[in-house]
Design an enzyme around this catalytic site. Structure first.
Site, PDB file in Angstrom:
ATOM      1  N   ALA A  63      13.940  70.373  57.391  1.00  0.00           N
ATOM      2  CA  ALA A  63      13.505  68.980  57.323  1.00  0.00           C
ATOM      3  C   ALA A  63      13.416  68.596  55.852  1.00  0.00           C
ATOM      4  O   ALA A  63      13.362  69.471  54.988  1.00  0.00           O
ATOM      5  CB  ALA A  63      12.135  68.849  57.976  1.00  0.00           C
ATOM      6  N   GLY A 102      14.340  73.240  60.248  1.00  0.00           N
ATOM      7  CA  GLY A 102      14.982  72.247  61.117  1.00  0.00           C
ATOM      8  C   GLY A 102      16.476  72.447  61.245  1.00  0.00           C
ATOM      9  O   GLY A 102      17.063  72.127  62.289  1.00  0.00           O
ATOM     10  N   GLU A 105      16.914  74.870  63.831  1.00  0.00           N
ATOM     11  CA  GLU A 105      16.553  74.252  65.119  1.00  0.00           C
ATOM     12  C   GLU A 105      17.683  73.359  65.653  1.00  0.00           C
ATOM     13  O   GLU A 105      17.911  73.297  66.859  1.00  0.00           O
ATOM     14  CB  GLU A 105      15.236  73.494  64.972  1.00  0.00           C
ATOM     15  N   GLU A 125       8.819  77.710  57.668  1.00  0.00           N
ATOM     16  CA  GLU A 125       7.805  76.648  57.684  1.00  0.00           C
ATOM     17  C   GLU A 125       6.406  77.155  57.318  1.00  0.00           C
ATOM     18  O   GLU A 125       5.631  76.449  56.677  1.00  0.00           O
ATOM     19  CB  GLU A 125       7.746  76.010  59.084  1.00  0.00           C
TER      20      GLU A 125
HETATM   21  N1  T1G Z   1      13.541  69.256  51.623  1.00  0.00           N
HETATM   22  C1  T1G Z   1      13.699  68.544  50.495  1.00  0.00           C
HETATM   23  N2  T1G Z   1      14.274  69.024  49.352  1.00  0.00           N
HETATM   24  C2  T1G Z   1      14.704  70.285  49.384  1.00  0.00           C
HETATM   25  C3  T1G Z   1      14.570  71.112  50.526  1.00  0.00           C
HETATM   26  C4  T1G Z   1      13.957  70.544  51.688  1.00  0.00           C
HETATM   27  N3  T1G Z   1      13.825  71.232  52.815  1.00  0.00           N
HETATM   28  N4  T1G Z   1      15.083  72.330  50.229  1.00  0.00           N
HETATM   29  C5  T1G Z   1      15.526  72.253  48.956  1.00  0.00           C
HETATM   30  N5  T1G Z   1      15.305  71.045  48.450  1.00  0.00           N
HETATM   31  C6  T1G Z   1      15.674  70.574  47.107  1.00  0.00           C
HETATM   32  C7  T1G Z   1      14.889  71.292  46.000  1.00  0.00           C
HETATM   33  O1  T1G Z   1      13.672  70.673  45.756  1.00  0.00           O
HETATM   34  C8  T1G Z   1      15.848  71.175  44.819  1.00  0.00           C
HETATM   35  O2  T1G Z   1      15.722  69.872  44.318  1.00  0.00           O
HETATM   36  C9  T1G Z   1      17.222  71.277  45.479  1.00  0.00           C
HETATM   37  O3  T1G Z   1      17.020  70.944  46.864  1.00  0.00           O
HETATM   38  C10 T1G Z   1      17.821  72.649  45.416  1.00  0.00           C
HETATM   39  O4  T1G Z   1      16.871  73.572  45.903  1.00  0.00           O
HETATM   40  C11 T1G Z   1      10.887  70.468  61.502  1.00  0.00           C
HETATM   41  C12 T1G Z   1       9.152  71.354  59.535  1.00  0.00           C
HETATM   42  C13 T1G Z   1      17.599  76.148  50.593  1.00  0.00           C
HETATM   43  C14 T1G Z   1      17.115  78.458  49.906  1.00  0.00           C
HETATM   44  O5  T1G Z   1      11.462  75.571  53.675  1.00  0.00           O
HETATM   45  O6  T1G Z   1      14.167  77.567  50.488  1.00  0.00           O
HETATM   46  O7  T1G Z   1      12.325  72.340  58.493  1.00  0.00           O
HETATM   47  O8  T1G Z   1      14.867  70.460  42.109  1.00  0.00           O
HETATM   48  O9  T1G Z   1      16.421  74.716  43.701  1.00  0.00           O
HETATM   49  O10 T1G Z   1      17.370  78.107  44.798  1.00  0.00           O
HETATM   50  O11 T1G Z   1      10.842  72.730  61.784  1.00  0.00           O
HETATM   51  O12 T1G Z   1      15.772  75.344  48.448  1.00  0.00           O
HETATM   52  O13 T1G Z   1      17.290  69.988  42.432  1.00  0.00           O
HETATM   53  O14 T1G Z   1      15.577  68.147  42.632  1.00  0.00           O
HETATM   54  O15 T1G Z   1      15.498  75.606  45.853  1.00  0.00           O
HETATM   55  O16 T1G Z   1      19.619  77.470  45.801  1.00  0.00           O
HETATM   56  C15 T1G Z   1      12.026  74.336  56.014  1.00  0.00           C
HETATM   57  C16 T1G Z   1      13.348  75.127  51.570  1.00  0.00           C
HETATM   58  C17 T1G Z   1      11.531  72.944  55.813  1.00  0.00           C
HETATM   59  C18 T1G Z   1      13.703  75.601  52.902  1.00  0.00           C
HETATM   60  C19 T1G Z   1      18.104  76.812  48.284  1.00  0.00           C
HETATM   61  N6  T1G Z   1      12.984  74.651  55.000  1.00  0.00           N
HETATM   62  N7  T1G Z   1      14.407  75.314  50.604  1.00  0.00           N
HETATM   63  O17 T1G Z   1      17.549  77.484  47.203  1.00  0.00           O
HETATM   64  O18 T1G Z   1      17.973  75.727  45.383  1.00  0.00           O
HETATM   65  S1  T1G Z   1      10.281  72.579  56.993  1.00  0.00           S
HETATM   66  C20 T1G Z   1      12.608  75.262  53.885  1.00  0.00           C
HETATM   67  C21 T1G Z   1      14.700  76.541  50.114  1.00  0.00           C
HETATM   68  C22 T1G Z   1      11.154  72.316  58.451  1.00  0.00           C
HETATM   69  C23 T1G Z   1      11.153  71.777  60.854  1.00  0.00           C
HETATM   70  C24 T1G Z   1      10.330  72.097  59.668  1.00  0.00           C
HETATM   71  C25 T1G Z   1      15.710  76.585  49.031  1.00  0.00           C
HETATM   72  C26 T1G Z   1      17.134  76.977  49.508  1.00  0.00           C
HETATM   73  P1  T1G Z   1      15.873  69.599  42.802  1.00  0.00           P
HETATM   74  P2  T1G Z   1      16.597  74.954  45.154  1.00  0.00           P
HETATM   75  P3  T1G Z   1      18.182  77.268  45.729  1.00  0.00           P
END
Ligand code: T1G
Ligand code: NAD
Length: 698
Positions: A63, A102, A105, A125
């Site tokens: 998400a 997500g 999912e 999450e």
């Molecule tokens: N939402 C918004 N921005 C995100 C994002 C996300 N989920 N994931 C990454 N970014 C942005 C981050 O801030 C950065 O921005 C850029 O993307 C590159 O990320 C309903 C509730 C995917 C392994 O927890 O673990 O889904 O700094 O520097 O090192 O069930 O990002 O360039 O402006 O980290 O190559 C669950 C979170 C959400 C994954 C890539 N998902 N992301 O790592 O790049 S909750 C997560 C990561 C959810 C649902 C629920 C990592 C990555 P900027 P980065 P990276």
């Protein structure tokens, strides 16, 4: 369809492509675009099956976390996933990169999943203080049972595509062109007339209800003590997956998600997620040209030098290690070898990798052997004269354009840089002990440091898998300045009636792995003693000073390494016991100052320690030593064991309320005005109804 989701029919297959760089986060626009495309595919008579894929580097990584904490625009994710699942035509998801949260999912909403062999699947999450909210808590257990489902959701760690295939979460692994193979797979389904296969109707994971329930019971016990709610909610929802009808389980998941989303723990963890990424954005990156760093020299093969050498070798960078004499060099190389032996023994790396990394290491006692390296990191004794002598030698031997970094903990880098001919190439790289483990790297920018040198440091930090934070020059930079304030607040309470054990217990309750006096005994009391002695000449005699630590050091009680410090240690033990002689020294200090000891509750101890940290943080912001409050939080989270679910001292102050914290500071002013007087920034923020997080710049 919209900018983020395209729709194209290829030979009866509707291809839905998500494109929302950088990680295809499932923002409102992606969700609504996807729902529209799915509706269209269902209604399109030319469509017999559907392929969902993503452009760019990864299938949706979750998400859009930036939307959290705000009113959620419809459609919500579970609505989109449910619509995919209930389509009347078979849906295939083609996954590459990291299908997280997500994103995973969405793939579970599809009826079949193809994955590039390099893909990874995860439900991280919990690391954001929430739980899967797109049906993951109901669909994953249906496929894999309670154990593997809870492994995914409680650890938050991703699994490989192979493992996902093994568990039955993925149907086909692809080594070639994923889109092409996805198309063929989807077309074959239609040709064979294979029906949709809604995950909600799958029951493989419920094959052994008793084992399932036993897993639930065992995990519930494990997460009972979790400081945040999410893990308990996850177990409840996974239990419900087998016990309740699907829609009831989905409703429970939704309610649980809403309960967690705006909790302090979730807000703090979200803050930490973005703070870590924001810290890497520094003004010096603007228009910078990075310097080549293909070879590194490390001067001093002691506690830090050896850890730093391992970090560089782990990144595949050849290291030249310099020591004063052969004995020191042998000791250093043996230490590095021992670190790798332990990693091999623990199965973290294999022997071939160890050999390859040790093969990149060259040891010498000749500073001249650094004449060709691109960067040197100095880690010799924390003494001005020793460091100045080393920098003078480096200035002589190193090539033009090479970077001279110092790992000093406290010393004035401006003064050090001023002693050589190329101050523009001098910078602080402050690693934390053990350097090969701790993620934090303070990049200390001196007055004359060239912006390219700073930018190169941030790029190198990424290569060394460190979390870099920019700091200005001051005594102790960001981390040790805040640490000094934390310790002083603790020392004041020690003198006023508390014991080391009480203070440590209160800070462990707050969430720190160990308390301030346990940390002192681990690191050694002599480092901070040396600092107090160095500052004695300039200390204001009117300022409150606690000499308890000095009295312990004068007795040679330097902590674990001497068998006693604030605690007593049995030979070989790292667990301290209360020391009646220390308590006696404290009592004498009180008597000498006419202090009648009083009780401190755990709450007051925590409030004073956190207030002191946040107030020092405010001063660092006013002085421009820290660029933004979230940088201070990142330093404490990655370098000082600050509990991540508290967000760091500045975020913790925001969550507690600036008015509350400032009034507490004011209530303690009379005890030490120079220390407890709130920095002017508090008033400025409060009168404008703002918070520290408003100063983070995005
Ligand atoms: N939402 C918004 N921005 C995100 C994002 C996300 N989920 N994931 C990454 N970014 C942005 C981050 O801030 C950065 O921005 C850029 O993307 C590159 O990320 C309903 C509730 C995917 C392994 O927890 O673990 O889904 O700094 O520097 O090192 O069930 O990002 O360039 O402006 O980290 O190559 C669950 C979170 C959400 C994954 C890539 N998902 N992301 O790592 O790049 S909750 C997560 C990561 C959810 C649902 C629920 C990592 C990555 P900027 P980065 P990276
Ligand atoms: P240490 O005493 O363990 O190691 C210092 C090493 O430098 C010794 O092996 C010594 O032989 C060598 N050395 C001294 N003079 C030298 C010279 N002229 N040429 C080559 N080698 C020389 O100290 P340490 O704990 O590794 O600390 C090193 C630096 O890192 C200090 O500035 C310290 O403040 C800083 N630091 C320490 C920690 C920590 O927790 N120990 C954390 C961060 C930063």
């Amino acid at each position: 369809m919209n900018d983020h989701v395209t729709y194209e029919v290829q030979d009866g297959v509707a291809v839905l492509t998500i494109s929302h760089p950088p990680v295809n986060a499932l923002s409102f626009s992606v969700r609504s675009g996807l729902l529209e495309a799915v509706e269209r595919a269902d209604a399109d008579p030319t469509v017999r099956s559907v392929l969902i894929r993503a452009a760019g580097r990864t299938f949706p990584a979750g998400a859009d976390v930036r939307e959290f904490g705000k009113p959620r625009a419809k459609p919500i994710l579970s609505t989109v996933v449910a619509r995919i699942e209930t389509l009347s035509k078979p849906v295939v998801a083609a996954v590459h990169g990291t299908a997280l949260g997500g994103g995973f999912e969405i793939a579970l909403g599809a009826h079949y999943r193809l994955a590039a062999r390099s893909a990874r699947f995860g439900l991280p999450e919990v690391g954001l203080g929430v739980l899967p909210g797109g049906g993951g808590t109901q669909r994953v257990p249906r496929l894999v049972g309670a154990g593997p489902a809870l492994d995914l959701m409680l650890s938050g760690k991703p699994i490989s595509a192979e493992k996902a295939r093994e568990l039955g979460l993925v149907d086909v692994l692809v080594d070639g062109d994923l889109e092409a193979e996805g198309l063929v797979f989807a077309r074959n389904l239609a040709e064979k007339g294979d029906p949709p296969r809604p995950t909600r109707d799958r029951r493989e994971g419920f094959a052994d209800p008793a084992a399932y329930q036993a897993e639930i019971t065992a995990r519930r016990a494990k997460v009972a003590g979790s400081p945040i709610e999410a893990p308990r909610k996850i177990v409840d929802c996974v239990e419900a997956a087998m016990l309740l009808p699907f829609e009831a389980g989905i409703a429970m998941e939704r309610a649980a998600f809403d309960d967690c989303e705006n909790s302090d723990g979730a807000r703090a963890l979200r803050h930490a997620f973005f703070a870590e990424r924001r810290a890497a954005k520094v003004p010096e990156l603007e228009g910078a040209s990075l310097r080549e760093v293909n070879t590194i020299g490390v001067v001093g093969a002691g506690t830090m030098g050896t850890g730093i050498a391992v970090v560089c070798l782990d990144a595949g960078i050849p290291v030249t290690l310099v020591e004063r004499d052969d004995a020191g060099l042998i000791r250093g190389v043996e230490r590095i070898d021992a670190i790798y032996e332990r990693s091999v023994a623990k199965g973290r790396i294999d022997a071939a990798t160890r050999d390859a990394r040790m093969g990149l290491l060259t040891g010498t006692t000749r500073m001249e052997d650094l004449d060709a390296v691109d960067l040197v990191i100095e880690a010799v004794f924390e003494e001005v004269s020793v460091k100045e002598a080393v920098f003078a030698q480096l200035d002589q031997v190193m090539k033009p354009g090479a970077i001279l970094a110092t790992n000093t903990s406290y010393l004035d880098i401006n003064a050090l840089a001023a002693t050589i001919s190329r101050p523009q190439d001098v910078v602080g790289y402050h690693f934390f002990s053990p350097a090969n483990i701790m993620k934090l790297l303070e990049i200390v920018v001196a007055d004359k440091t060239d912006p390219d040198v700073v930018a190169t440091g941030f790029a190198l930090a990424r290569k060394l898998r460190k979390v870099p934070v920019r700091a200005g020059v001051t005594d102790g930079f960001i981390g040790n300045r805040i640490l000094a304030a934390y310790r002083l607040a603790a020392d004041f309470m020690l003198e006023d009636g508390a014991t080391p054990a009480q203070i440590d217990a209160a800070m462990r309750d707050y969430g720190f792995p160990v308390g301030p006096y346990q940390v002192l005994d681990i690191a050694g009391l002599d480092i901070s003693w040396a600092r107090r002695k160095r500052l004695a000449a300039t200390r204001n005699p009117a300022h409150r000073y606690v000499a308890i630590g000095d009295h312990l050091c004068e007795r040679g009680w330097l902590g674990q390494k001497t068998g006693r410090g604030y605690y007593l240690y049995e030979a070989g033990s790292r667990v301290g016991t209360e020391d009646p002689e220390v308590l006696e020294i404290i009592a004498k200090e009180r008597a000498a100052k006419g202090i009648s000891p009083r009780d401190f509750s755990a709450e007051e101890i925590q409030a004073r320690c956190l207030g002191a940290m946040a107030n020092e943080g405010a001063r660092l912001l006013e002085e421009g030593v820290a660029l933004r409050p979230s940088d201070i939080d990142v330093v404490l989270l990655f370098g000082y064991g600050f509990p991540r679910w508290r967000g760091g001292p500045m975020m913790a102050a925001d969550l507690r309320g600036l008015v509350t914290v400032e009034s507490e500071l004011k209530s303690w002013i009379k005890e030490a005005p120079e220390f407890w007087t709130p920095a002017p920034l508090w008033d400025e923020l409060i009168k404008n109804g703002r918070h520290f997080s408003d100063l983070n710049g995005d």
